[in-house]
Design a protein around this motif. Structure first.
Motif, PDB file in Angstrom:
ATOM      1  N   HIS A 121      30.055  44.461  43.537  1.00 18.18           N
ATOM      2  CA  HIS A 121      31.003  44.348  44.644  1.00 18.18           C
ATOM      3  C   HIS A 121      30.359  43.796  45.914  1.00 18.18           C
ATOM      4  CE1 HIS A 121      34.582  44.536  46.787  1.00 18.18           C
ATOM      5  NE2 HIS A 121      35.160  45.539  46.137  1.00 18.18           N
ATOM      6  N   GLN A 122      30.404  42.477  46.021  1.00 12.21           N
ATOM      7  CA  GLN A 122      29.824  41.799  47.184  1.00 12.21           C
ATOM      8  C   GLN A 122      30.695  41.957  48.438  1.00 12.21           C
ATOM      9  OE1 GLN A 122      26.726  41.462  46.280  1.00 12.21           O
ATOM     10  NE2 GLN A 122      26.520  39.311  46.803  1.00 12.21           N
ATOM     11  N   GLY A 123      31.894  42.519  48.232  1.00 10.84           N
ATOM     12  CA  GLY A 123      32.736  42.828  49.393  1.00 10.84           C
ATOM     13  C   GLY A 123      32.182  43.979  50.213  1.00 10.84           C
ATOM     14  N   SER A 129      32.089  40.428  52.844  1.00 13.47           N
ATOM     15  CA  SER A 129      32.088  39.388  51.807  1.00 13.47           C
ATOM     16  C   SER A 129      30.669  38.976  51.459  1.00 13.47           C
ATOM     17  CB  SER A 129      32.893  38.148  52.230  1.00 13.47           C
ATOM     18  OG  SER A 129      32.091  37.260  52.977  1.00 13.47           O
ATOM     19  N   VAL A 255      32.361  34.437  38.281  1.00  8.73           N
ATOM     20  CA  VAL A 255      32.627  34.334  39.724  1.00  8.73           C
ATOM     21  C   VAL A 255      33.879  33.492  39.971  1.00  8.73           C
ATOM     22  CG1 VAL A 255      30.223  34.508  40.499  1.00  8.73           C
ATOM     23  CG2 VAL A 255      31.143  32.280  39.910  1.00  8.73           C
ATOM     24  N   ASN A 262      28.890  29.636  45.548  1.00  5.11           N
ATOM     25  CA  ASN A 262      28.549  30.962  45.043  1.00  5.11           C
ATOM     26  C   ASN A 262      28.052  30.898  43.594  1.00  5.11           C
ATOM     27  OD1 ASN A 262      28.314  33.762  45.270  1.00  5.11           O
ATOM     28  ND2 ASN A 262      30.375  34.104  44.474  1.00  5.11           N
ATOM     29  N   LYS A 354      44.460  41.953  40.239  1.00  4.74           N
ATOM     30  CA  LYS A 354      44.118  42.678  41.472  1.00  4.74           C
ATOM     31  C   LYS A 354      44.721  44.085  41.427  1.00  4.74           C
ATOM     32  CE  LYS A 354      44.878  42.162  46.407  1.00  4.74           C
ATOM     33  NZ  LYS A 354      44.133  43.338  46.813  1.00  4.74           N
ATOM     34  N   CYS A 364      39.720  44.696  46.212  1.00  7.49           N
ATOM     35  CA  CYS A 364      39.043  43.417  46.488  1.00  7.49           C
ATOM     36  C   CYS A 364      40.088  42.451  46.987  1.00  7.49           C
ATOM     37  CB  CYS A 364      38.367  42.863  45.232  1.00  7.49           C
ATOM     38  SG  CYS A 364      39.510  42.401  43.932  1.00  7.49           S
ATOM     39  N   SER A 368      38.771  37.339  44.565  1.00  4.21           N
ATOM     40  CA  SER A 368      37.831  38.090  43.726  1.00  4.21           C
ATOM     41  C   SER A 368      38.486  38.516  42.421  1.00  4.21           C
ATOM     42  CB  SER A 368      37.353  39.339  44.465  1.00  4.21           C
ATOM     43  OG  SER A 368      36.920  39.034  45.760  1.00  4.21           O
ATOM     44  N   THR A 371      38.454  36.768  38.945  1.00  3.74           N
ATOM     45  CA  THR A 371      37.419  36.962  37.913  1.00  3.74           C
ATOM     46  C   THR A 371      37.963  37.776  36.738  1.00  3.74           C
ATOM     47  OG1 THR A 371      36.588  38.907  39.115  1.00  3.74           O
ATOM     48  CG2 THR A 371      35.462  36.808  39.505  1.00  3.74           C
ATOM     49  N   LEU A 394      32.801  40.502  42.519  1.00  6.39           N
ATOM     50  CA  LEU A 394      33.921  40.617  43.460  1.00  6.39           C
ATOM     51  C   LEU A 394      33.389  40.185  44.813  1.00  6.39           C
ATOM     52  CD1 LEU A 394      35.568  43.978  42.324  1.00  6.39           C
ATOM     53  CD2 LEU A 394      35.938  41.639  41.492  1.00  6.39           C
ATOM     54  N   THR A 395      34.002  39.158  45.365  1.00  4.60           N
ATOM     55  CA  THR A 395      33.399  38.449  46.500  1.00  4.60           C
ATOM     56  C   THR A 395      33.823  38.967  47.866  1.00  4.60           C
ATOM     57  OG1 THR A 395      35.168  36.881  46.065  1.00  4.60           O
ATOM     58  CG2 THR A 395      32.939  36.271  45.314  1.00  4.60           C
TER      59      THR A 395
END
Ligand code: F0G
Length: 435
Positions: A121-123, A129, A255, A262, A354, A364, A368, A371, A394-395
């Motif tokens: 989880h890059q969020g 983000s 991604v 990314n 989602k 997210c 994201s 994905t 997850l961006t």
């Protein structure tokens, strides 16, 4: 080895054109190849002569830094600084970026029969983000070079990150946004952090085009992902992920794709780990686009990645509403090198995915969720099979785009209703009876 500019310290990297292969020591403000104008990437010629055991020592060094409170050790980017351009400590701009959780999915794992399904989880980065990892790296280069202004064009998240990191660095920021096409949370962030926000009557691709012209006339450092140092920061997600997986390479990493930096950065990170001998194989890196913003999907399908097919992009996942992606060549190379897939998903498929993530407590932003929507297709196509390990990146954070959620399927928002307990209990009994 090679100075990037007169006033930055000596750094052991060069810039190589991704198209013609020309190597240059320095870049101008556009970060383009002086020969063919294509994008550059950072390379580290010194690694080739690294002594045996260099890579093994890296693992120990990185691990040891985890317990340190020094900013450059606490950062999930700079902790891996042996594989980054060198920057003096005093020029590192960091807010503890990276260090994001790797979380197993349960419901989706069951329904897809993939017991080893995880989200990275890059969020959970400082501004919500994945952009923060790249901005930390690139803005530190800007500081080392003495810039006082930084700038970007953005679908929202880059602008939030640029604004925050510029504020930390004591720099001024200017961001170009497509008017009316940026999620409210992202715009609020850029404003909160003091960016000069210019909304243009065009789309993201138009904003980036204008920014090219602006940086020729105005001394601001470009922080879009044309800047190869952005990708150096973003590639560290691969390193962090491998640590979290105890250095067992996942079979697939998936991604979302917009401007395509990314996926490119993630691939670069894994390829470098393999070339250094830190891992033996590569995960298949797959890139998912919205069906109506699918230039890479079309490029791969229609000409095998030879020539970019631009599209007029349209999607409610506004983060990836991009028709002319800058890093397409890098992304094609990652797909080809890792054997990943490139897939498109519809607006409904994104919304559904989602909601499914949300139903297991994972929020997210829409881009994201592409994905998970893409993974379903890849499972159907038997490109992904049980019991392979799959990581979805997850961006962005859910709160970036709350307007999207208001229209999402399967929500349970009731009322307004009378404020008395009988009404509330009566309502609850009806819900209870339905379950
Ligand atoms: N997911 C989110 C949440 C994003 O904000 C972006 C890109 C992407 C995915 C796609 O990443 O461009 O590297 O392929 N956002 C950029 C921005 C374009 O301006 O914030 P990419």
């Amino acid at each position: 080895m090679n100075p990037i500019s007169a006033n930055s310290q000596t750094i052991a990297h060069v810039l190589r054109c991704v198209h013609c292969g020309k190597v240059q020591q320095t870049a101008d403000r556009m970060f383009r190849c002086t020969e063919c104008s294509e994008l550059l990437e950072v390379q580290y010629p010194e690694w080739a002569g690294a002594p045996a055991g260099f890579a093994l020592r890296l693992k120990e060094t990185w691990q040891a830094r985890r317990g340190s409170s020094l900013p450059e050790n606490a950062s999930g980017v700079w902790r891996f600084r042996e594989l980054l351009p060198q920057v003096d400590r005093g020029n590192i701009v960091t807010m503890n970026e990276g260090n994001t959780p790797l979380i197993p999915l349960k419901k989706a794992a069951r329904s897809l029969r993939l017991p080893n399904l995880l989200v990275k989880h890059q969020g959970m980065n400082p501004t919500g983000s994945f952009k923060d990892t790249g901005i930390s790296a690139a803005i530190s280069m800007a500081k080392a070079e003495g810039f006082s202004w930084v700038c970007c064009a953005s679908t929202g998240n880059t602008s939030a990150s640029v604004a925050a990191y510029a504020a930390r660095a004591g720099m001024k920021s200017m961001v170009l946004l497509p008017a009316g096409q940026v999620a409210a949370g992202k715009l609020a962030q850029a404003l909160e952090y003091g960016a000069h926000v210019l909304q243009l009557r065009t789309d993201f691709d138009g904003c980036l085009q204008i920014l090219h012209e602006v940086v020729r006339k105005f001394p601001a450092y470009l922080l879009n992902s044309l800047n190869p140092y952005r990708l150096e920061g973003q590639k560290t997600v691969a390193f962090e992920l491998m640590e979290q997986l105890d250095w067992r390479v996942p079979d697939h990493v998936i991604v979302p794709g917009g401007n395509l930096a990314n996926g490119s950065a993630l691939g670069k990170g894994f390829i470098e780990l393999r070339d250094l001998g830190l891992i033996r194989s590569l995960p298949k890196i797959s890139i998912i686009q919205a069906a109506a913003a699918n230039p890479l999907v079309r490029t791969m399908r229609e000409n095998g990645g030879e020539e970019l097919i631009r599209v007029n992009a349209e999607t409610r996942a506004t983060a990836i509403r991009i028709g002319n992606p800058a890093s397409w060549r890098k992304a094609v190379r990652v797909l080809q090198t890792t054997g990943g897939a490139c897939e498109e998903v519809s607006e409904n498929e994104i919304a559904q995915a989602k909601a499914e993530l949300g139903s297991e407590g994972i929020g997210c932003e829409p881009a994201s969720a592409a994905t998970l929507a893409g993974l379903k297709k890849l499972v159907n196509a038997e490109f992904v099979k049980s019991p392979e390990t799959v990581v979805l990146v997850l961006t962005g954070h859910m709160l970036k785009d709350v307007d999207y959620m208001k229209q999402a399927p399967g929500q349970s928002l009731l009322g307004p209703m009378d404020a008395d307990s009988d009404t509330v209990v009566g309502t609850l009994e009806k819900i209870y009876a339905r379950h």
